[in-house]
Design an enzyme around this catalytic site. Structure first.
Site, PDB file in Angstrom:
ATOM      1  N   TRP A   1      14.227  12.534   4.192  1.00 59.80           N
ATOM      2  CA  TRP A   1      15.176  13.363   4.950  1.00 59.80           C
ATOM      3  C   TRP A   1      16.434  13.416   4.105  1.00 59.80           C
ATOM      4  O   TRP A   1      17.078  12.403   3.875  1.00 59.80           O
ATOM      5  CB  TRP A   1      15.444  12.727   6.319  1.00 59.80           C
TER       6      TRP A   1
ATOM      7  N   LYS B   1      17.785  18.756  25.280  1.00 60.43           N
ATOM      8  CA  LYS B   1      16.370  18.997  25.006  1.00 60.43           C
ATOM      9  C   LYS B   1      16.136  20.433  24.554  1.00 60.43           C
ATOM     10  O   LYS B   1      15.373  20.690  23.624  1.00 60.43           O
ATOM     11  CB  LYS B   1      15.522  18.709  26.255  1.00 60.43           C
TER      12      LYS B   1
ATOM     13  N   GLU C   1      17.422  20.828  21.002  1.00 58.96           N
ATOM     14  CA  GLU C   1      16.673  20.072  20.002  1.00 58.96           C
ATOM     15  C   GLU C   1      15.418  20.792  19.533  1.00 58.96           C
ATOM     16  O   GLU C   1      15.126  20.818  18.339  1.00 58.96           O
ATOM     17  CB  GLU C   1      16.266  18.706  20.574  1.00 58.96           C
TER      18      GLU C   1
ATOM     19  N   HIS D   1      36.498  25.883  34.971  1.00 57.52           N
ATOM     20  CA  HIS D   1      37.546  25.531  34.027  1.00 57.52           C
ATOM     21  C   HIS D   1      37.146  25.913  32.601  1.00 57.52           C
ATOM     22  O   HIS D   1      37.251  25.118  31.667  1.00 57.52           O
ATOM     23  CB  HIS D   1      37.864  24.033  34.104  1.00 57.52           C
TER      24      HIS D   1
ATOM     25  N   LYS E   1      13.652  10.882  14.198  1.00 63.44           N
ATOM     26  CA  LYS E   1      13.443  10.026  15.359  1.00 63.44           C
ATOM     27  C   LYS E   1      14.230   8.723  15.262  1.00 63.44           C
ATOM     28  O   LYS E   1      14.850   8.291  16.214  1.00 63.44           O
ATOM     29  CB  LYS E   1      11.945   9.704  15.483  1.00 63.44           C
TER      30      LYS E   1
ATOM     31  N   ASN F   1      14.633   4.377   1.669  1.00 58.57           N
ATOM     32  CA  ASN F   1      15.248   4.921   2.884  1.00 58.57           C
ATOM     33  C   ASN F   1      16.690   4.436   2.940  1.00 58.57           C
ATOM     34  O   ASN F   1      16.963   3.270   2.652  1.00 58.57           O
ATOM     35  CB  ASN F   1      14.536   4.435   4.145  1.00 58.57           C
ATOM     36  N   GLY F   2      17.616   5.284   3.356  1.00 57.33           N
ATOM     37  CA  GLY F   2      19.001   4.850   3.517  1.00 57.33           C
ATOM     38  C   GLY F   2      19.935   5.541   2.549  1.00 57.33           C
ATOM     39  O   GLY F   2      19.623   6.603   1.982  1.00 57.33           O
TER      40      GLY F   2
ATOM     41  N   CYS G   1      13.376   9.177   7.281  1.00 55.57           N
ATOM     42  CA  CYS G   1      12.588   8.860   6.087  1.00 55.57           C
ATOM     43  C   CYS G   1      11.507   7.845   6.451  1.00 55.57           C
ATOM     44  O   CYS G   1      11.612   7.133   7.445  1.00 55.57           O
ATOM     45  CB  CYS G   1      13.430   8.304   4.954  1.00 55.57           C
TER      46      CYS G   1
END
Length: 615
Positions: free
Chosen positions: A74, A492, A495, A511, A610, A100-101, A2
């Site tokens: 977000w 990577k 993502e 294994h 991020k 935010n949060g 956010c």
């Protein structure tokens, strides 16, 4: 995750807010919104989607107001849609808030408010908070500042907030607990943002709120910072920003990620500069030197981190134990804080975080500090929460990393960790002078070797990406120092391309993962000359006998693996201890080019953020 942007001053707020939100897109988001304060009330626009969608939604707004706040969300409470997007209005229409949060006790507060007749239009905890502030303001006849303080003293969770009151149009109230917030101070104007990037072209002066602080920002007055808990005044600590505008622009590259991959020779060199003095046989790191006894007398070092930083920590475990012979444990910060860990005063706890705001890592550090351990931070953002809570630390000098998938921050972290391991090994006598000189000379070469890889490998990697882009699975294998590199390479690819990929120690393939091998499975094998080369050759033979495709990363002059592999990426040779820095580069490029060829949003992959400031 956010992002918050706010402005109050003599300029039009709209372009500052919109451009600021674009600067914060790297944090990850699924909706965006803004509000402008006018003499006739609030003008509000918000929408699911990107900031460009918000611009369309806001097309008919009056763009002349000089005060406003904006947000990229977000989703946590409630799906991404227009209604759940921020900003949120209070029932009486007087207050508007961005947040935010997470407010953990929002359900009990919502019930309290519902019982008093409050109506809710969204599923968010944020709408609960803005109405909670209204409740205090109305029932106790409080000012905006006091109502915000009273409400925040009752909530449980993490937050950064900005609040406007249309009956006080020259004022913004902000607060933070566990989520970063910066205030930019200009000439008769103020900026509010989750980091300094939205206002860097307007002012170099910024105040970073500490956890548990709030501020009242009013035109014509000095920012009034106070503690949320007991309303104690906090002295204004104005810092001069070192960020420059060029660092947060693409600079001609198609994506920030490609720019940041190509910046690694510089970022590694900058991280070494002033610290690695090869001609003098010295590593200068004040954070280590000033607390050398803490490190050298440590019974163990615990490294806590998440994601890519965790992989850097795994490499550090090898280096510190090799060079300094100090036991090291590497922990996922999210697990460490919840498993009732044994932490002693003789322990050193190292936290690694690109942003310095990673919630789980920050919580793990607070736990370690409570237990009396010495805590040391490694991060990329000056003034971040982790930088402020630690006893000592070291900044990487990667510069702003905008792409969500970490690249240059990872190799800068490895560089810092190599310096720490070498310094400790020299001072406790585990590294001889000859070994120390050999290794430091090799470390000094790393930026040039990275540049060599970038110059020589991009076309090769591009062609390999075209060949394998449609495979839906991949396995990455490495041994020793390059086992963490395999983990990072797989991360990577996951993502940014959304291809399922797993990293394994090469010997562990038999294994279980060997059952997955067939002609449709590409296996990326790190097969550098130093470190179990013959063992890796045997692993490749096992792969080839099951018809899987082998993409090998090898050193110059390699013949054996090159003859066996389907595709080869050649990189320079270096000391085994530093090889993960070099092997990271082609793995980053491979992920990048596959994602580009698949048409993915490379810089803003879905569902990722991020700066992860909630659990």
């Amino acid at each position: 995750m956010c992002g918050i942007v706010g402005y109050i001053g003599h300029r039009e707020a709209y372009p500052i807010i919109v451009n600021g939100l674009k600067r914060l897109e790297y944090r990850g988001y699924d909706s965006a919104g803004l509000v402008l304060s006018t003499p006739n009330g609030f003008q509000l626009a918000k929408t699911k989607g990107k900031v460009v969608d918000l611009e369309e939604k806001a097309a008919d707004l009056d763009k002349t107001p000089k005060i406003g706040i904006g947000h990229t969300r977000w989703a946590t409470h409630g799906v991404p849609n227009d209604v759940n997007s921020h900003p949120h209005l209070s029932n009486n229409g007087r207050l508007v808030l961005v947040h935010n949060g997470i407010i953990e006790n929002y359900e009990s507060i919502k019930k309290l408010l519902s019982d008093k007749g409050y109506i809710f239009h969204s599923d968010t905890d944020t709408e609960v908070l803005v109405n909670f502030i209204q409740l205090f303001q109305e029932e106790q006849n409080l000012s905006l500042t006091d109502a915000v303080r009273m409400a925040l003293n009752e909530v449980i969770g993490a937050y950064a907030i900005a609040v406007l009151d249309n009956q006080n149009p020259d004022t913004v109230v902000v607060g933070r607990l566990g989520s970063p917030l910066a205030i930019g101070i200009g000439e008769n104007e103020f900026f509010v943002a989750s980091d300094a990037s939205p206002f860097i072209e307007f002012t170099k002066d910024a105040v970073y709120l500490e956890d548990g602080d709030m501020a009242t920002i009013r035109l014509g007055e000095e920012v009034d910072v106070r503690t949320i808990h007991n309303n104690e005044p906090v002295s204004l600590d104005v810092q001069e920003l070192q960020l420059n505008i060029e660092a947060i622009e693409k600079g001609g590259y198609e994506h920030f990620m490609l720019k940041e991959i190509n910046e690694q020779p510089r970022s590694i060199r900058d991280t070494l500069r002033g610290r690695l003095l090869v001609d003098e046989g010295v590593i200068k790191m004040a954070g280590i030197w000033d607390h050398q006894e803490k490190f050298l007398n440590a019974k163990r070092i615990i490294i806590v981190a998440c994601g890519t930083s965790y992989h850097a920590g795994l490499v550090a475990e090898y280096m510190i134990e090799d060079f300094a012979r100090i036991p090291v444990e590497v922990e996922y910060a999210s697990e460490f804080r919840y498993r009732n860990p044994i932490i002693k005063k003789s322990d050193v706890v190292i936290a690694i975080s690109q942003s310095g705001e990673t919630a789980d890592t920050l919580a793990a550090l607070k736990l370690a500090k409570e237990k009396g351990a010495f805590i040391f931070g490694i991060n990329n953002v000056v003034g971040s929460s982790i930088a402020r809570i630690t006893d000592a630390g070291a900044y990487t000098h990667a510069g702003p990393e905008i792409g969500v998938a970490s690249t240059k921050a990872f190799t800068a972290q490895l560089t810092i960790l190599a310096l720490i391991a070498l310094k400790l090994g020299k001072h406790n006598g585990q590294l001889s002078a000859a070994q120390f000189n050999l290794l430091t000379n090799e470390l000094e070469r790393i930026p040039d070797l990275v540049q060599q890889i970038l110059d020589n490998c991009e076309g090769v990697v591009d062609a390999i990406a075209e060949k394998y882009k449609d495979n839906r699975n991949a396995i990455y294998l490495g041994r020793g120092y390059n086992y963490p590199s395999a983990l990072e390479g797989a991360l990577k690819l996951k993502e940014i391309s959304y291809i399922h990929a797993e990293g394994y120690p090469a010997a562990e393939m038999k294994h279980g993962p060997i059952a997955l091998l067939d002609e449709n499975m590409p296996v990326i094998v790190i097969a550098t000359k130093k470190g179990y080369y013959e063992k890796v050759v045997s692993n490749i033979q096992e792969i080839k006998s099951r018809s899987a495709k082998v993409i090998a990363i090898v050193n110059e002059g390699d013949e054996q693996v090159s003859a066996m592999a389907d595709d080869v990426i050649v990189i320079p040779e270096t000391a085994e201890e530093f090889s993960p820095i070099l092997t990271a580069i082609p793995l980053q490029l491979l992920s990048y080019w596959i994602a580009v060829k698949l048409g993915k949003n490379v810089d803003q992959p879905r569902n990722l953020a991020k700066s992860v400031t909630v659990e």
